[in-house]
Design a protein around this motif. Structure first.
Motif, mmCIF file in Angstrom:
data_model
loop_
_atom_site.group_PDB
_atom_site.id
_atom_site.type_symbol
_atom_site.label_atom_id
_atom_site.label_comp_id
_atom_site.label_asym_id
_atom_site.label_seq_id
_atom_site.Cartn_x
_atom_site.Cartn_y
_atom_site.Cartn_z
ATOM 1 N N PRO A 111 11.419 3.037 -11.564
ATOM 2 C CA PRO A 111 12.444 1.635 -11.111
ATOM 3 C C PRO A 111 13.235 1.711 -9.923
ATOM 4 O O PRO A 111 13.446 0.930 -9.393
ATOM 5 N N ILE A 112 13.543 3.058 -9.654
ATOM 6 C CA ILE A 112 14.297 3.245 -8.350
ATOM 7 C C ILE A 112 13.353 3.241 -7.321
ATOM 8 O O ILE A 112 13.844 2.376 -6.229
ATOM 9 N N ILE A 113 12.250 3.487 -7.222
ATOM 10 C CA ILE A 113 11.328 3.272 -6.036
ATOM 11 C C ILE A 113 10.922 1.896 -6.075
ATOM 12 O O ILE A 113 10.881 1.177 -4.961
ATOM 13 N N ILE A 173 4.584 9.531 -10.141
ATOM 14 C CA ILE A 173 4.359 9.615 -11.480
ATOM 15 C C ILE A 173 3.535 10.968 -11.621
ATOM 16 O O ILE A 173 3.896 11.589 -12.802
ATOM 17 N N GLN A 174 2.891 11.670 -10.758
ATOM 18 C CA GLN A 174 2.465 13.060 -10.757
ATOM 19 C C GLN A 174 3.341 14.109 -10.804
ATOM 20 O O GLN A 174 3.412 15.029 -11.541
ATOM 21 N N TYR A 175 4.289 13.929 -9.931
ATOM 22 C CA TYR A 175 5.313 14.853 -9.679
ATOM 23 C C TYR A 175 6.844 14.852 -10.100
ATOM 24 O O TYR A 175 7.551 15.890 -9.972
ATOM 25 N N THR A 176 7.254 13.834 -10.539
ATOM 26 C CA THR A 176 8.238 13.536 -10.906
ATOM 27 C C THR A 176 8.576 12.840 -12.272
ATOM 28 O O THR A 176 7.715 12.544 -12.919
ATOM 29 N N PHE A 177 9.819 12.645 -12.586
ATOM 30 C CA PHE A 177 10.084 11.924 -14.022
ATOM 31 C C PHE A 177 9.746 10.407 -13.874
ATOM 32 O O PHE A 177 10.010 9.996 -12.851
ATOM 33 N N ASN A 178 9.645 9.778 -14.789
ATOM 34 C CA ASN A 178 9.178 8.354 -15.004
ATOM 35 C C ASN A 178 10.294 7.712 -14.766
ATOM 36 O O ASN A 178 10.374 6.339 -14.523
ATOM 37 N N GLU A 179 11.741 8.060 -14.816
ATOM 38 C CA GLU A 179 12.783 7.432 -14.459
ATOM 39 C C GLU A 179 12.844 6.848 -13.021
ATOM 40 O O GLU A 179 13.844 6.163 -12.497
ATOM 41 N N ILE A 190 0.879 -1.117 -0.055
ATOM 42 C CA ILE A 190 0.006 -0.184 -0.087
ATOM 43 C C ILE A 190 0.903 1.147 0.021
ATOM 44 O O ILE A 190 0.520 2.162 -0.738
ATOM 45 N N VAL A 191 1.902 1.388 0.843
ATOM 46 C CA VAL A 191 3.081 2.544 1.103
ATOM 47 C C VAL A 191 3.495 2.480 -0.660
ATOM 48 O O VAL A 191 3.793 3.928 -0.914
ATOM 49 N N PHE A 192 4.028 1.509 -1.077
ATOM 50 C CA PHE A 192 4.651 1.402 -2.332
ATOM 51 C C PHE A 192 3.792 1.982 -3.496
ATOM 52 O O PHE A 192 4.070 3.070 -4.119
ATOM 53 N N ILE A 193 2.459 1.622 -3.677
ATOM 54 C CA ILE A 193 1.610 1.967 -4.513
ATOM 55 C C ILE A 193 1.313 3.497 -4.070
ATOM 56 O O ILE A 193 1.230 4.447 -5.249
ATOM 57 N N LEU A 194 1.108 4.093 -2.930
ATOM 58 C CA LEU A 194 1.017 5.551 -2.798
ATOM 59 C C LEU A 194 2.138 6.312 -3.322
ATOM 60 O O LEU A 194 1.807 7.229 -3.954
ATOM 61 N N TRP A 195 3.226 5.968 -2.972
ATOM 62 C CA TRP A 195 4.506 6.683 -3.371
ATOM 63 C C TRP A 195 4.721 6.504 -5.012
ATOM 64 O O TRP A 195 5.102 7.490 -5.400
ATOM 65 N N ALA A 196 4.269 5.438 -5.594
ATOM 66 C CA ALA A 196 4.448 5.383 -6.955
ATOM 67 C C ALA A 196 3.293 6.188 -7.540
ATOM 68 O O ALA A 196 3.952 6.893 -8.583
ATOM 69 N N LEU A 197 2.416 6.363 -7.011
ATOM 70 C CA LEU A 197 1.200 7.248 -7.620
ATOM 71 C C LEU A 197 1.636 8.743 -7.608
ATOM 72 O O LEU A 197 1.510 9.526 -8.376
ATOM 73 N N TRP A 198 2.330 9.057 -6.463
ATOM 74 C CA TRP A 198 2.893 10.325 -6.026
ATOM 75 C C TRP A 198 4.049 10.813 -7.097
ATOM 76 O O TRP A 198 3.985 11.790 -7.643
#
Length: 121
Positions: free
Chosen positions: A50-52, A41-47, A31-39
């Motif tokens: 994979p690091i996340i 995607i909106q505010y940072t680069f797509n690169e 759940i925490v990983f999905i929340l951070w990945a969604l954030w």
């Protein structure tokens, strides 16, 4: 699935609680990983995705596998792998602070599974 059920039935109460804590930590980590990945995607680069995934997603998947099969050494490894990033995330003012609880859940699960193995011997 038979391997999981057979190993779960052979555990004492301590080991069953350890497996439950490991599964709960992994699900909350997802759940925490999905929340951070969604954030991200909106505010940072797509690169950064994979690091996340390597930093937070991989330990969650390995922790889930270790919880289902009761692999103690993998649970300790997941704890050691996730601890530095979870300490870093705990210092940020965001939902990522909860990843420290996920990492500590892996440690608690590994300790309980170790105690269960010692009690059964």
């Amino acid at each position: 699935m038979k391997v999981f059920m057979g190993s779960f039935q052979s555990l004492n109460v301590i080991g069953r609680v350890g497996i439950f804590i490991g599964i709960a930590a992994s699900v909350s980590g997802i759940i925490v990983f999905i929340l951070w990945a969604l954030w991200a995607i909106q505010y940072t680069f797509n690169e950064t995705i994979p690091i996340i995934f390597i930093g937070f997603g991989l330990p969650v998947i390995l922790g889930l596998v270790a919880s289902f099969y009761g692999i103690i050494w993998l649970m300790y490894g997941v704890f050691v792998y996730s601890l530095p990033l979870s300490l870093y995330a705990a210092m940020t003012p965001s939902v990522l602070r909860f990843f420290l609880l996920v990492s500590l859940g892996y440690l608690a699960s590994a300790i309980l599974l170790t105690l269960d193995r010692k009690v059964r011997r």
